[in-house]
Every structure is written in structure tokens, then in C-alpha cells.
Design a protein around this motif. Structure first.
Motif, mmCIF file in Angstrom:
data_model
loop_
_atom_site.group_PDB
_atom_site.id
_atom_site.type_symbol
_atom_site.label_atom_id
_atom_site.label_comp_id
_atom_site.label_asym_id
_atom_site.label_seq_id
_atom_site.Cartn_x
_atom_site.Cartn_y
_atom_site.Cartn_z
ATOM 1 N N THR A 94 0.860 -1.191 0.000
ATOM 2 C CA THR A 94 0.000 0.000 0.000
ATOM 3 C C THR A 94 0.887 1.229 0.000
ATOM 4 O O THR A 94 1.995 1.210 0.535
ATOM 5 N N ASP A 103 -8.380 -1.458 0.724
ATOM 6 C CA ASP A 103 -7.134 -1.526 -0.050
ATOM 7 C C ASP A 103 -6.325 -2.756 0.337
ATOM 8 O O ASP A 103 -5.683 -3.381 -0.506
ATOM 9 N N ARG A 106 -7.903 -5.707 -1.379
ATOM 10 C CA ARG A 106 -7.476 -5.751 -2.790
ATOM 11 C C ARG A 106 -6.057 -6.299 -2.917
ATOM 12 O O ARG A 106 -5.774 -7.139 -3.770
ATOM 13 N N ALA A 107 -5.156 -5.816 -2.063
ATOM 14 C CA ALA A 107 -3.760 -6.281 -2.102
ATOM 15 C C ALA A 107 -3.678 -7.768 -1.758
ATOM 16 O O ALA A 107 -2.944 -8.521 -2.414
ATOM 17 N N ILE A 110 -4.642 -9.976 -4.632
ATOM 18 C CA ILE A 110 -3.564 -10.062 -5.624
ATOM 19 C C ILE A 110 -2.502 -11.053 -5.145
ATOM 20 O O ILE A 110 -2.051 -11.907 -5.896
ATOM 21 N N ASN A 117 -1.216 -10.286 -10.317
ATOM 22 C CA ASN A 117 -0.308 -9.336 -10.955
ATOM 23 C C ASN A 117 0.373 -8.503 -9.877
ATOM 24 O O ASN A 117 -0.132 -7.454 -9.484
ATOM 25 N N ALA A 119 2.712 -6.637 -10.094
ATOM 26 C CA ALA A 119 3.059 -5.308 -10.596
ATOM 27 C C ALA A 119 1.968 -4.291 -10.263
ATOM 28 O O ALA A 119 2.207 -3.083 -10.315
ATOM 29 N N ALA A 120 0.764 -4.774 -9.899
ATOM 30 C CA ALA A 120 -0.331 -3.867 -9.521
ATOM 31 C C ALA A 120 -0.144 -3.316 -8.109
ATOM 32 O O ALA A 120 -0.912 -2.470 -7.667
ATOM 33 N N LEU A 121 0.871 -3.813 -7.393
ATOM 34 C CA LEU A 121 1.163 -3.337 -6.044
ATOM 35 C C LEU A 121 2.284 -2.299 -6.116
ATOM 36 O O LEU A 121 3.147 -2.401 -6.968
ATOM 37 N N ILE A 123 -0.964 -0.761 -3.854
ATOM 38 C CA ILE A 123 -2.266 -0.128 -4.038
ATOM 39 C C ILE A 123 -2.110 1.292 -3.481
ATOM 40 O O ILE A 123 -1.794 1.457 -2.312
ATOM 41 N N THR A 124 -2.310 2.285 -4.306
ATOM 42 C CA THR A 124 -2.109 3.657 -3.820
ATOM 43 C C THR A 124 -3.141 4.036 -2.782
ATOM 44 O O THR A 124 -2.793 4.442 -1.700
#
Length: 159
Positions: A94, A103, A106-107, A110, A117, A119-121, A123-124
Motif C-alpha cells: 500500500t 485496499d 485488494r492487495a 492479488i 499481478n 506489478a499492480a502493487l 495499491i495507492t
């Protein structure tokens, strides 16, 4: 003997409740602490182990652990060792120090997805607006100089 609430328990509990609602939490092996780090700095810390079966299916042979403490820039993760302890911290998941529980969900999804993925981490994400006043437990930590005011305010959103 009842345990004393820790300054960051409301936040940690909100994160764990969100993960648990999605079946992602290994509650028996997740905890919070507020201890001295080598006798020098008081550290608010949260350690969350994710569902071990899903972690193994995603390639983490001994599980995956999420780690938060108030001195870092957000939540981190790492694979666990054979004894369930964190092997190492891999990277931030995060971007906000006090990330919204959603968030973290979501993380975790993943991380636990065998085809996730990474690479999507990180999570902003965002943080909740702070409460109008800092609750007494966090105010005491702030007064003792153990935490910055911005962190105390961010954590107050969960009090």
C-alpha cells in the motif's frame, strides 16, 4: 486479566475484519503489539497472516504475512518460513501509511491469486478523514513523542 487496548487496535481490527469478511485472514496467527524496539523506540505493529491454504495455492509454501508498523510508509508483505514467522519483507503493498481496509483486501487478493499481478502493487489508495479529535489513547502516545501527529490523526479515523 483483561488486556489493555493498544493505540492502533481499532485500525488493525478494521483491517482484520475486512480480510476476515472475505475469507482471507488467518485470525489465529495475526496480532498487534506496542513494544519497545530494542529498548529505544516504542513500535506500534500489526502482523497479519493470510489464509494458509490460499497462500500455498498461490506459491507461498509456508504462508504469506502482512506487516504494518507506524514508522513505515505503508503495509508490507513477505513469505513465511517453515515455522510461520515472516521470512523477509518483500515490498510495500500500500502507498498510504494508514491505508483503507478495502485496499488491504485488494492487495491480499492479488497476493493470494496464483496468477496475481504483483506489478499492480502497491495499491495507492486513500486514507479516511481523521476524526475531529484525537482519542485519549492516541493522544497519550502523541504526547509521549512516540508517534507523529499526522499518524495519530490518521489512526483516529478508526477509533
Amino acid at each position: 486479566m483483561p488486556t489493555r487496548p493498544l493505540p492502533h487496535d481499532p485500525y488493525a481490527n478494521a483491517v482484520m475484519a475486512a480480510l476476515n469478511a472475505e475469507g482471507l485472514l488467518d485470525a489465529a496467527n495475526s496480532w498487534t503489539a506496542y513494544d519497545s524496539d530494542d529498548g529505544e523506540v516504542m513500535m506500534m505493529e500489526t502482523v497479519i497472516n493470510l489464509d494458509p491454504d490460499r497462500a500455498r495455492a498461490a506459491g507461498y509454501d509456508h504462508g504469506v504475512t502482512l506487516l504494518w508498523n507506524h514508522t513505515r510508509g505503508g503495509w508490507e508483505y513477505g513469505p513465511a518460513q517453515y515455522d510461520g514467522h515472516l521470512q523477509y519483507v518483500a515490498e510495500l503493498i500500500t502507498g498510504a501509511p494508514v491505508a483503507e481496509p478495502s485496499d488491504l483486501v485488494r492487495a491480499a487478493r492479488i497476493l493470494l491469486d496464483p496468477n496475481g499481478n504483483l506489478a499492480a502493487l502497491p495499491i495507492t489508495g486513500t486514507t479516511r478523514p481523521p476524526a475531529p479529535t484525537i482519542p485519549p489513547l492516541l493522544q497519550a502516545v502523541l504526547d509521549e513523542g512516540e508517534v507523529e501527529e499526522e499518524m495519530a490523526r490518521d489512526l483516529s479515523a478508526y477509533a
